[in-house]
Each structure stands twice: as structure tokens, then as C-alpha cells.
Design a protein around this motif. Structure first.
Motif, PDB file in Angstrom:
ATOM      1  N   ARG A 134      57.702   4.761  40.040  1.00 32.39           N
ATOM      2  CA  ARG A 134      56.416   5.432  39.886  1.00 32.39           C
ATOM      3  C   ARG A 134      56.199   6.405  41.030  1.00 32.39           C
ATOM      4  N   TYR A 135      55.674   7.580  40.705  1.00 42.07           N
ATOM      5  CA  TYR A 135      55.433   8.602  41.709  1.00 42.07           C
ATOM      6  C   TYR A 135      54.094   8.379  42.388  1.00 42.07           C
ATOM      7  N   ASN A 136      54.081   8.462  43.727  1.00 40.61           N
ATOM      8  CA  ASN A 136      52.867   8.337  44.533  1.00 40.61           C
ATOM      9  C   ASN A 136      52.512   9.710  45.079  1.00 40.61           C
ATOM     10  N   PRO A 137      51.502  10.393  44.516  1.00 39.02           N
ATOM     11  CA  PRO A 137      51.178  11.753  44.986  1.00 39.02           C
ATOM     12  C   PRO A 137      50.804  11.795  46.459  1.00 39.02           C
ATOM     13  N   GLY A 138      50.125  10.751  46.948  1.00 42.02           N
ATOM     14  CA  GLY A 138      49.706  10.737  48.347  1.00 42.02           C
ATOM     15  C   GLY A 138      50.868  10.757  49.313  1.00 42.02           C
ATOM     16  N   LYS A 139      51.938  10.091  48.930  1.00 40.68           N
ATOM     17  CA  LYS A 139      53.132  10.048  49.779  1.00 40.68           C
ATOM     18  C   LYS A 139      54.181  11.058  49.344  1.00 40.68           C
ATOM     19  N   ASP A 140      53.929  11.744  48.232  1.00 45.81           N
ATOM     20  CA  ASP A 140      54.895  12.674  47.655  1.00 45.81           C
ATOM     21  C   ASP A 140      56.269  12.011  47.563  1.00 45.81           C
ATOM     22  N   ALA A 141      56.273  10.817  46.974  1.00 51.32           N
ATOM     23  CA  ALA A 141      57.519  10.046  46.922  1.00 51.32           C
ATOM     24  C   ALA A 141      57.498   9.115  45.718  1.00 51.32           C
ATOM     25  N   TRP A 142      58.691   8.777  45.253  1.00 55.02           N
ATOM     26  CA  TRP A 142      58.866   7.811  44.182  1.00 55.02           C
ATOM     27  C   TRP A 142      59.095   6.424  44.771  1.00 55.02           C
ATOM     28  N   SER A 143      58.599   5.410  44.094  1.00 51.24           N
ATOM     29  CA  SER A 143      58.822   4.037  44.544  1.00 51.24           C
ATOM     30  C   SER A 143      60.284   3.653  44.333  1.00 51.24           C
ATOM     31  N   GLU A 144      60.716   2.650  45.061  1.00 52.81           N
ATOM     32  CA  GLU A 144      62.071   2.144  44.882  1.00 52.81           C
ATOM     33  C   GLU A 144      62.211   1.614  43.458  1.00 52.81           C
TER      34      GLU A 144
END
Length: 307
Positions: A134-144
Motif C-alpha cells: 500500500r502506498y503512503n502519500p505522507g512518506k511517499d513510499a510503498w509498504s513492505e
């Protein structure tokens, strides 16, 4: 081999249980739509094409030197042109390891900026497995990414899972996929279509073969339309052995699927000499994508569309 079970907890649970709970009500197949148009190349590179729910992103698999990764094209509206291709970075698209290239492909975007895909990364059940991120916009990163679980705890097997398709129906949340041997080497016999049901805890059951869709040939890469009443998949069941796009429907999710029809013969899709693979519906059921040396598109109209 080590096994990772995905119980769809935390952020993944929010996607699978809260978001998917509102994905769709029943949509009846058949006379509400026109026939599919002859397909045409989009000019977009990649395979395994599939739209996001909004229609503003098109996810594909592609790569170089034998390594497959996941990319997406972006646009501002369904009638606009897609822009440049962007790679979905690590940890979804894994870089090569000392053991060799990692194959990440068959992306399936879900609401809530979640993504299902298949991968042969280490620690799976064998072959290629279905993973979720899942993409986290706040971290600009995808979860493992998390493995959906090895049978009997989940749908993944020692074979090669392909093309996860999640649909919310009156009978519950269903996961369709194909599995079997040698999936990465073309239309190998043994791939069949399976259905898995989501448990109350958000995990998925082992898959059950959808017998009315399967043959002794390769029947693979299913995609189920919103509401669960239409399905497309790829198969080389015809005598020519070429991979074609097949279609089936049903009037209720409690019924068996109709006898599949070869769309590649009736529309036509692609050419007689090329395999077509991984067909997928758009959310509004009006666009049908597939891969054949690039991304192809066919369209149809609903009864409310103007000419």
C-alpha cells in the motif's frame, strides 16, 4: 521454505475490509452493453495492463534484460492521453539480488492506493506468489509487500500464481487468479483459474478451481468485472495453440459461468500470429485492455452512452 502469512491487518486490513466493502454492487452483464470494438494498439509499452478504479492510472509490467518490474502511466481524466511511464520503486519492484533477477509483475491496483502483484522474491511458497502493498502519500513510499499466505493458510501454492483480481459481490469478497507450472515461460499447459474467498479476518482461503472455465490447455490471468458477473482470461485452448482472450458471464454470483467465448475470433483482437495475454476490465466496464507486444485497447458502450 519460510512462509509469510498475510492476515490483512493494519493498513492492509483498511484496504481489504473497509475499502473493498464499498467496491461494488451487482452489475448485470449482457444487453446493457454494446459489442466490443476491434482492438487497437495504444502505443504504450508493457504487459499485464490494468486501470486503477479512477481510470487515471494504467499499471503495467515491463523491464529490461530479463527482469520484470511494475510501472504505471498517469492521466488527468478517462478521455485524456496517458503521460510517461513511472516505475513503482522498491520494495514493490525489487532490484536484482545475488541470486538473480526478481520478477515483479501482474499488478492489480485496489482502492485506497493498495496494490496486489505477483513476485518470485525469496521467502514465498514456491514459484510466483501474490503479494500486497500500500502506498503512503505522507512518506511517499510503498509498504513492505506481504505474501497473501501459503495454502492451506492462504491462496498461494508451490506453483506460479498469476493476475490476482479482487471483486466485492453479494457472496462476499472474492479473489480470482490462475496457478500452475511454468507460468513465466509462455502458455504452458497446467495453468488453471481459481477462486478464493476472503475470511472474516481479512485473509484469503486456499483457491478452488473454477471448473467450468478450465481445460487441459493453459487457462490463465483472469480478471473479473465489477460486481462479479463478467470475466475475461487468456487461453490457448483453440487448435492453433495461440493465446487468445476469452469471455464468460453469469446472471448471479451464485451461478456457474457461461461457456467461454473467444473474443479474439469474434471481435477480432490482436492478430492470428500473436499471443494475447492478461485482459482486464476498466472499473466502468467500458474498456478492455490486454498485452500483445505492447498494450491494446477495445471499448464498448452502455445503453446510456450517446453516439
Amino acid at each position: 521454505m519460510a512462509q509469510t502469512k498475510l492476515m490483512l491487518q493494519g493498513s492492509i486490513a483498511a484496504t481489504a475490509l473497509a475499502v473493498l466493502a464499498g467496491v461494488a454492487g451487482p452489475v448485470h452483464a449482457g444487453p446493457k452493453f454494446s459489442d466490443w470494438s476491434p482492438s487497437a494498439p495504444t502505443g504504450l509499452a508493457g504487459g499485464c495492463p490494468i486501470e486503477s478504479r479512477s481510470g487515471n492510472q494504467l499499471f503495467v509490467a515491463g523491464g529490461f534484460d530479463g527482469s520484470l518490474d511494475i510501472f504505471y502511466y498517469q492521466r488527468t481524466g478517462r478521455t485524456d492521453t496517458f503521460g510517461d511511464r513511472t516505475k513503482v520503486d522498491d520494495p514493490v519492484s525489487k532490484p536484482p539480488t545475488a541470486a538473480g533477477d526478481v520478477q515483479d509483475f501482474c499488478p492489480t491496483p485496489l482502492p485506497g492506493q493498495a496494490l496486489l502483484f505477483v513476485s518470485n522474491r525469496a521467502g514465498g511458497c514456491g514459484g510466483t506468489d501474490i503479494y500486497a502493498s500500500r502506498y503512503n502519500p505522507g512518506k511517499d513510499a510503498w509498504s513492505e509487500p506481504r505474501n497473501l499466505g501459503c495454502a492451506p493458510d492462504g491462496p498461494n501454492t508451490a506453483g506460479n500464481e498469476l493476475s490476482p483480481s479482487v471483486v466485492e459481490t453479494a457472496a462476499g469478497t472474492l479473489l480470482y487468479f490462475s496457478t500452475g507450472p511454468d507460468a513465466a515461460s509462455g502458455y504452458a499447459a497446467g495453468q488453471d483459474i481459481y477462486e478464493s474467498r476472503m475470511r472474516v479476518d481479512g485473509s484469503f482461503e486456499p483457491g478452488m478451481a473454477v471448473t467450468e472455465l478450465n481445460t487441459a490447455a493453459a487457462d490463465r490471468q483472469p480478471n473479473v468485472g465489477r460486481g462479479g458477473l463478467e470475466i475475461v482470461f487468456a487461453s490457448n485452448r483453440d487448435a492453433d495453440g495461440i493465446g487468445d482472450i476469452w469471455y464468460a458471464s453469469r446472471n448471479s454470483v451464485y451461478e456457474a459461468w457461461s461457456a467461454p467465448v473467444n473474443l479474439s475470433d469474434t471481435v477480432p483482437f490482436g492478430t492470428a500470429a500473436n499471443d494475447e495475454s492478461r485482459p482486464s476490465f476498466s472499473w466502468d466496464l467500458k474498456r478492455l485492455y490486454y498485452g500483445s507486444g505492447g498494450v491494446y485497447l477495445s471499448t464498448r458502450k452502455s445503453g446510456g452512452d450517446s453516439d
